[in-house]
Design a protein around this motif. Structure first.
Motif, PDB file in Angstrom:
ATOM      1  N   UNK A  61       1.955  11.163  -2.623  1.00 52.99           N
ATOM      2  CA  UNK A  61       1.888   9.765  -3.138  1.00 52.99           C
ATOM      3  C   UNK A  61       0.742   9.053  -2.230  1.00 52.99           C
ATOM      4  N   UNK A 108      -2.063  10.600  -4.676  1.00 52.60           N
ATOM      5  CA  UNK A 108      -1.442   9.736  -5.422  1.00 52.60           C
ATOM      6  C   UNK A 108      -0.120  10.491  -6.167  1.00 52.60           C
ATOM      7  N   UNK A 159      -4.912   0.949   4.048  1.00 52.98           N
ATOM      8  CA  UNK A 159      -3.848   0.529   3.090  1.00 52.98           C
ATOM      9  C   UNK A 159      -2.554  -0.224   4.041  1.00 52.98           C
ATOM     10  N   UNK A 171      -0.975  -0.235  -4.066  1.00 52.16           N
ATOM     11  CA  UNK A 171      -1.248   1.115  -4.478  1.00 52.16           C
ATOM     12  C   UNK A 171      -0.083   1.212  -5.740  1.00 52.16           C
ATOM     13  N   UNK A 208       1.990  -1.052  -8.831  1.00 57.60           N
ATOM     14  CA  UNK A 208       1.615  -1.917  -9.872  1.00 57.60           C
ATOM     15  C   UNK A 208       1.431  -3.320  -9.120  1.00 57.60           C
ATOM     16  N   UNK A 209       0.337  -3.868  -9.123  1.00 55.54           N
ATOM     17  CA  UNK A 209      -0.192  -5.208  -8.466  1.00 55.54           C
ATOM     18  C   UNK A 209      -1.061  -5.699  -9.173  1.00 55.54           C
ATOM     19  N   UNK A 210      -1.326  -7.083  -9.084  1.00 51.95           N
ATOM     20  CA  UNK A 210      -2.628  -7.475  -9.285  1.00 51.95           C
ATOM     21  C   UNK A 210      -3.327  -7.915  -8.278  1.00 51.95           C
ATOM     22  N   UNK A 260      -6.311  -7.782  -5.505  1.00 51.41           N
ATOM     23  CA  UNK A 260      -7.855  -7.692  -5.952  1.00 51.41           C
ATOM     24  C   UNK A 260      -8.271  -6.380  -5.246  1.00 51.41           C
ATOM     25  N   UNK A 261      -7.931  -6.506  -4.010  1.00 48.38           N
ATOM     26  CA  UNK A 261      -8.417  -5.308  -2.901  1.00 48.38           C
ATOM     27  C   UNK A 261      -7.425  -4.239  -2.683  1.00 48.38           C
TER      28      UNK A 261
END
Lengths: 842, 653
Positions: free
Chosen positions: A143, A147, A394, A697, A699-701, A703-704
């Motif tokens: 992961x 990924x 990250x 990493x 599901x998220x909105x 931006x970076x």
């Protein structure tokens, strides 16, 4: 002697997805490096003054910007640009598989580069050297690497020896018996226990106890005409005992160390060149193991298919070496050459040479967004997304050093970064690397300027012996947490209370596709349920005591700890979690997620969260929580803030006490924009502002891919709701400024909806009507009156048929008394309407 | 007729009459939802309920089947609700002339906009309901089109959400809808198979199960009972009761005896399957949307009970039917699930294991009875609907045009079969009879006209589309499909020709409705004001540049990380978890550009339960200023240009 061949393994890049080293054009690269050499080494504890002239700083920035363009790949190029594995770093920790014996997986594995393009795999739970191989390292399945969901890295190369799952250290006579109730977590500490790992240049020294005796072990390799052999160089440091002049260091309790398991082979023990040697022969393959400088009382023995190092009572402190080789019979004659040389360990306590000499120098950006009233703004502490090592960044944890100018941030990718230059203007941010190779750290806390991380392995404490700004000792602070193969068994967050206790949480392993938690087969490689799955843990300030503080979580990516030890957690929609909750941990309750290891009596202790936040608009995936400890951050001291990973948003949580001692709450968003998700937040020890780190990493909105922002209070008046209380027949809302009466009392300016969720084994939940559970969606509520209080700061809404509900939303479009518009919406959970019997809503 | 059977028949028939509400043919879910649409053309006015201010009328076609083709006016009336007082702006794309009036104030006037949206004045809507009136005048020739959108501070440009539109009923509307319902009943019951009528409505050519080889597929005993009283066995069936009176039982058995001799060439081998696996499949495929399994309680009006399957199908025939339901009946409502023979055998095993035991009464093999049955088949009208090779149909009836409205009370429409009447009996409810009578009294010209919206509204109800779409997890809600899919792709998908599965992770599967596919696909476009054939969408000059930007935007590396959940062709999604996304290499073929752009801008505006994140801020700006300056529309266009590359899309990075 650990390495006969100091040159880098020639194939060290071949197992990377592609050649993905720093891809700056060469001219730029040289200039960049040249520039970096003028930077003084950055030493924690002393600050990091930059010698860069402003002009050079601009150059540095320009180069970094240039690099962004340079690494944009052309059409059709291979996909990976990050350096997921580092050929110039000696280990990578992860759940790692070897090719044999069957199912040989080091759940808390350290793949260690031992030179000569060879590697060894050590499991810190079992103190077992699981495997050794040549011709490669590990692949990038998993992961945090490529990924992949459901797989973990696997060794790459030609395996030479292996040892089966189970303890690698044992008691003579009883073999390597696994006395654990579940095959996860550390083995019996009285037999052997992991203490940590020293890093010195390309060398690694493992530290553990074996029946009370301190063992240091340096894995290495030697290369000769017969190929590559593996070395395990041991140093025994038994405790001193005796009186006065009679004190001595001798092994008290004998122990055995598993060297290799070679089933189906003929075996003999001989002495070759004066060294005890075990030879296994199976067909044309010979495995040879020799001991060099074995002290009296240390022997090589064979038990069945196993080669064992036996350490007897009374053995004195000292160094010795075991050499392992496997190859064709024809080459076996060269083995003796490989065993030459005295055992020698690197001087691991002095601290290794600095390895990451470059820094990434960046300027932050102020006022990247603001609330409509201007009371809060965000500032961006620019992250080293582009860096000379092409490491993916990250952020999963963050804390400040005592000087307040520096912070340490760990990345899910396994690194620790230190940034200095945290000041008002953020003009001189200097990022340097501190540690690497960690197993998915997603929590970080600093205690007395010492960094602690939480990772899949447990809590690790870092020591920099020579103050060169890089960790030399990765100390096991507490590794009691179990870890299975499951990729979804994330270990989340690391927080402390005022008494010094540590807290972190662990996710449940999910079945393939994300729902349910089951057995190995159902999970399709995503792990099995261990009794730590979905729990919150408390670890004592000294790291000695580990306990489950709460149960029943699915993916609690973030917790909050108040100074008094009050813990909150978030959780992530999925099986048994209908939507994002804010759980209030009282030490007695069960928090809802049932797996096969959930004690049946725990399920009865379920209490609903203090509030839910809807997937669609407020939070689809949680981050942490943080208590406002600062008096410099506007009017919210002692309030709770909630971080949404999925919506990249920060919420104020407005709590209301209930008659049974529990609470219900409502949330309102700070309408700010963040660089990435909102996941880990802390208040700065001096400036009193809120700092927020996050990553993107799942599901998220966001931006970076990562971000580090400051939420700064500007001192301007706040125009917002600041309290929500359910009252008989309605809801009373408090505001930070007096409201315009006409606007506040016009019901046209207010609206609301309500709905319930279904808490079940299904993934998440539909929204259903409160008055008619067969209807999907949200039902409107009828607000019949709005009454402003005499001081203008509180509005009481009369709501027709007010009900206990899992989710109610209220929305308004008002004016403050001075004409400032206030348009907000909240979500709340109503467990109790004062004056009505308490709900049993679950 | 023996007593218990009579009682059962009576109860079921009455039960049906009581339970079944009027089914106004409409494209809205809730009868109060939608707007009243009044269309006037050539002096004829038609009222119906339209889900939104949407219209697409191809050149030369009528706006609705109830008005003639030619220039027309249309009006939408009703209420639009807002959950909070707020300022809204209406936008429109229109071919023709449009006026939008809200709460009595004209807020938008637009004419022949082309692709550029006409933008109205801001209007304050009250919390709760507001009156909405939209007037439209078609262009004198060519196609007519309306698509109305709105926006406010927190709502990006979208059509008004359907639940926020409603209307009050009126007598005129009820009257008009009754005629529509009558037409639907006439089509559904295949009245024109006997009472011939010319027209272009697709269902005028609707078939019934062929009798060729029927004896090999159906048990004779069941056929006898079915023919004697079809409504007792299946309330609501269009199959009429043909025999009444003293000889009804004997006649039915004679026909069944004859049909039992029609073995055809097909051989049905008994199958053996695993009933437990079949039951799991029954659940996975959501068969319950249309069926009540044996022992599953009372059938709802839209459901067919399966307790008779054992009595009905000969051994092996059920599994064969499940595999190819349309083999002997093209317009059957039962779709094709593309079952493997093993799946069909398992399902059949499950149904057989719980179905009522077959009444194994031997059928007459008496040659005289068979001859009598054959005679009846050729004379009572069976062959008007059912085909049978080699037998001449000797039944005739008056053409529809000869049936004057005043007489639509007797014969087929008699409440109870008159003694000695040869007319088939349909068990119509009183309301259904009045609907048919209302249709009879209309000019009936609507049988000569067809629109895809009309077809969609009618058949989506008959096919129970909403029983899955919107009910079960993982299905796109039916209303969300309006204007979503390109009709060419939708037709391939609904017909079962498309072999690629958009949601390969789903345990359910979209079954094929081959006879209905084209009409449904076109209707799903035209109902939302989009043409039935996707118009050209030429790539812009800088398409390659935009596509490259779109590729970056789709990546995890400085983009939205679309690739976390969505695969791109062979390139698998990197972080698929619980909410996998549909492979992007098919999006360009599947999605209407208008839908795609609204979806990417704010997915939860279209589907509040979507797991797809909202990336753009309230002003529509992209959070990625590094790409195209963060310009929202350009960012969305860039992703579209990337999607345009379809199976040639390079992996995102």
């Amino acid at each position: 002697m650990s390495r006969e061949s100091p040159s880098r393994p020639r194939n060290s890049l071949q197992h990377l997805p592609r050649v993905c080293v720093w891809t700056l054009p060469e001219a730029l690269l040289i200039d960049f490096n040249d520039m970096q050499t003028s930077v003084r080494p950055h030493v924690p504890g002393r600050g990091a003054p930059s010698l860069l002239q402003p002009a050079r700083r601009i150059l540095a920035l320009a180069l970094l910007v240039g690099s962004a363009a340079a690494v944009t790949p052309a059409w059709g190029q291979a996909k990976e640009t990050y350096r997921l594995l580092q050929e110039d770093f000696p280990f990578q920790s992860a759940c790692i598989g070897a090719n044999f014996p069957s199912n040989n997986v080091a759940l808390k594995g350290y793949a260690i580069r031992v030179g000569n393009d060879a590697a060894m795999l050590f499991d810190s739970d079992t103190l077992r050297m699981a495997a050794g191989w040549t011709g490669g390292f590990i692949n990038t399945r998993g992961v945090v690497f490529d990924g992949n969901h459901g797989q973990h890295p696997q060794m790459v190369g030609d395996q030479k020896f292996g040892n089966p799952n189970g303890p690698g250290v044992g008691i003579p006579g009883t073999g390597f018996k696994d006395t654990r109730k579940e095959p996860f977590g550390p083995i019996d500490k009285s037999v052997a226990h992991w203490k940590g790992l020293y890093v010195d240049g390309n060398d690694v020294v493992l530290s553990y106890t074996a029946r009370g005796t301190q063992v240091f072990e340096q894995p290495g390799s030697v290369s000769g005409p017969g190929g590559v052999a593996f070395t395990r160089t041991f140093r025994l440091e038994p405790e001193k005992s005796g009186f006065l002049f009679f004190k001595s260091q001798k092994v008290k309790e004998p122990f055995v160390v598993l060297l290799a398991d070679v089933p189906g082979a003929s075996k003999q023990i001989t002495t070759e060149n004066g060294q005890p040697t075990i030879t296994f022969t199976a067909g044309d393959v010979v495995t040879k193991i020799a001991g060099t400088d074995l002290p009296k009382g240390v022997e090589l023995v064979v038990d069945g298919s196993q080669a064992i190092l036996s350490v007897g009572a009374g053995v004195k402190a000292g160094d010795f070496k075991v050499t392992l080789w496997s190859g064709p019979t024809a080459s076996a004659g060269s083995f003796a050459q490989l065993t030459q040389g005295a055992p020698k360990l690197v001087d691991f306590l002095k601290g290794g040479p600095k390895r990451w000499n470059e820094t990434v120098n960046l300027a932050g950006k102020l006022n990247t967004s603001a609330t409509p009233d201007g009371a809060y703004v965000t500032d961006s502490i620019t992250a080293p997304e582009k860096n000379p090592w092409n490491r993916r960044v990250r952020f999963g944890g963050m804390d400040f050093f005592a000087d307040g100018k520096r912070a340490a941030l760990c990345t899910h990718d396994g690194d620790i970064w230190i940034v200095s230059g945290i000041d008002e203007k953020l003009e001189n941010l200097v990022w340097s690397r501190y540690a690497s190779g960690l197993y998915e750290p997603l929590g970080l806390v600093i205690v007395k300027d010492q960094i602690y991380t939480s990772s899949r392995e447990g809590i690790t404490r870092f020591v920099d012996f020579n103050n060169d700004g890089e960790a030399d000792y990765y100390e096991n602070f507490n590794n009691d947490v179990m870890s299975t193969r499951g990729f979804h068994e994330f270990v989340f967050d690391l927080q402390r209370d005022a008494a010094g206790n540590f807290y972190f949480a662990k996710a449940n392993p999910v079945n393939g596709g994300g729902r349910g938690f089951g057995d190995e087969k159902a999970s399709r490689g995503n792990g099995v349920v261990c009794s730590h799955a979905g729990c919150l843990f408390r670890v004592s300030p000294d790291g000695q005591k580990f306990e489950i503080a709460a149960r029943g979580f699915r993916a609690p990516n973030g917790i909050g700890v108040r100074a008094d030890g009050q813990v909150t957690t978030g959780d992530n929609e999925g099986t048994w979690v209908p939507t994002s909750p804010i759980n209030w941990i009282d030490g007695k309750s069960f928090h809802g997620v049932i797996n096969v290891k959930t004690p049946p009596d725990a399920i009865e202790l379920y209490v609903p969260p203090i509030m839910w936040l809807s997937h669609a608009d407020f939070c689809n995936s949680n981050g942490g929580q943080v208590w406002v400890t600062s008096d410099k951050w506007g009017p919210y001291q002692n309030e709770l803030l909630y971080e949404s990973y999925g919506k990249s948003s920060l919420y104020l949580v407005m709590r209301q006490d209930l008659s049974n001692g529990r609470q219900q709450a409502a949330a309102v968003k700070f309408p700010l924009k963040f660089t990435s998700s909102v996941m880990r937040a802390r208040f700065h020890p001096y400036d009193g502002q809120l700092y927020v780190a996050g990553l993107s990493e799942w599901q998220s909105n966001a931006a970076r891919i990562t971000g580090f922002d400051r939420v700064r209070y500007t001192g301007k008046p706040v125009y917002s709701v600041n309290s929500v209380k359910v009252v008989p027949g309605g809801v009373q809302l408090g505001f930070s400024q007096p409201l315009d009466k006409a606007s506040a009392e016009d019901v046209q300016n207010w609206s609301g909806k309500r709905w319930n969720y279904i808490r079940s084994e299904n993934y998440g939940s539909p929204e259903i009507w409160v008055t008619n559970p067969d209807k999907k969606g949200r039902e409107n509520i009828n607000i019949t009156a709005a009454k402003l209080s005499p001081d203008g700061k509180s509005v009481t809404l009369t709501i027709e048929d007010l009900r206990v509900t899992m989710q109610q939303s209220l929305k308004w479009d008002l004016k403050a008394a001075d004409g400032t518009p206030i348009s907000q919406d909240i979500q709340q959970t109503i467990h109790e309407i004062p004056g009505q019997p308490l709900s049993s809503l679950k | 007729m023996h007593l218990p059977s009579f009682f059962r028949s009576l109860c079921l028939t009455l039960g049906w009459a009581v339970l079944v509400p009027a089914l106004p043919v409409s494209a809205v879910e809730d009868p109060a939802q939608g707007l009243v649409q009044t269309v006037t053309s050539g002096g004829v006015t038609d009222l119906s309920v339209s889900p939104n201010v949407w219209l697409f009328v191809p050149a030369g076609q009528p706006a609705t089947p109830f008005v003639p083709a030619g220039p027309f006016t249309a009006k939408w009336e009703g209420l639009v609700s807002a959950d909070l007082r707020g300022d809204f702006t209406f936008h429109a794309l229109v071919r023709g002339a449009l006026k939008v009036t809200v709460n009595g104030a004209l807020v938008l006037e637009a004419k022949d906009t082309g692709p550029e949206l006409a933008i109205g004045q801001s209007v304050r809507l009250n919390k709760g309901t507001n009156s909405l009136l939209v007037d439209f005048t078609s262009p004198p020739t060519g196609e007519a089109m309306v698509r109305l959108y709105w926006t406010n501070r927190e709502t990006p440009l979208n059509p008004i959400p359907l639940p926020q539109l409603s209307h009050a009923s009126s007598e005129a509307l009820t009257r008009s809808l009754l005629v529509h319902q009558g037409r639907d009943l006439l089509l559904e019951n295949r009245c024109v198979m006997c009472h011939s009528a010319a027209g272009s409505v697709p269902e005028l050519k609707m078939d019934a199960p062929t009798l060729n080889g029927i004896g090999a597929r159906r048990n004779a005993d069941w056929m006898a009972r079915w023919i004697q009283d079809p409504h007792a066995l299946r309330p609501g069936t269009p199959m009429p009761q043909l025999f009444t009176g003293a000889t009804a039982k004997a006649d039915s058995e004679a026909v069944a005896a004859y049909l039992a001799t029609l073995k055809g060439d097909a051989k049905y081998e008994p199958t053996s399957g695993d009933a437990a696996v079949g039951q799991a499949l029954f659940e996975k495929l959501h068969c319950v949307a249309c069926h009540v399994p044996p022992g599953g309680g009372e059938a709802k009006p839209h459901q067919i009970s399966q307790k008779q399957v054992k009595a009905k199908f000969t051994p092996g025939a059920l599994a064969a039917f499940l595999r190819r339901p349309e083999e002997h009946f093209k317009w059957i409502r039962m779709p094709n699930f593309k079952l493997t023979s093993e799946e069909a055998a398992n399902l059949a095993a499950y149904l057989d294991s719980v179905a009522d035991a077959a009444e194994a009464k031997p059928v007459s093999t008496d040659a005289a009875a068979i001859e009598q049955g054959k005679k009846l088949v050729s004379t009572v009208g069976c062959l008007n609907c059912h085909t049978l090779e080699g037998v001449k149909n000797e039944f005739t009836a008056k053409p529809l045009s000869d049936l004057v409205a005043a007489n639509w009370k007797s014969g087929c429409l008699a409440e109870t079969p008159a003694a000695g009447s040869k007319a088939p009996h349909y068990s119509f409810t009183a309301e259904q009879r009045s609907a048919l009578q209302a249709f009879a009294a209309s000019d009936r010209a609507s049988l000569g006209r067809s629109t895809s919206v009309d077809f969609l509204a009618r058949q989506s109800q008959h096919l129970n589309c909403r029983e899955c779409h919107g009910q079960f997890e993982g299905f796109p809600a039916w209303d969300h499909l309006y204007g979503k899919l390109k009709p060419e792709w939708a037709a391939r998908f609904i017909s079962g020709e498309e072999t690629w599965k958009p949601r390969p992770w789903a345990e359910f599967r979209m079954p094929a409705f081959p006879a209905y596919a084209q009409g449904l696909a076109e209707g799903l476009a035209t109902i939302a004001g989009l043409p039935p054939v996707t118009p050209p969408d030429p790539a812009p000059d800088n398409a390659a540049e935009l596509a490259e930007a779109g590729r970056k935007l789709s990546s995890a590396n400085g983009g939205f990380s679309c690739v976390s959940c969505h695969g791109v062709g062979e390139f698998g999604a990197t972080q698929v978890f619980e909410a996998p996304g549909i492979n992007l290499a098919h999006s360009f073929d599947r999605l209407q550009p208008d839908y795609f752009k609204r979806w990417l801008r704010a997915p939860t505006m279209i589907d509040p339960s979507s797991k797809m994140p909202v990336y753009f801020d309230e002003e529509g700006k992209s959070p990625l200023p590094d790409v195209l300056g963060g310009d929202g529309p350009k960012t969305i266009q860039a992703v579209w240009e990337y999607l345009r590359l379809k199976d040639k899309m390079p992996p995102p990075q």
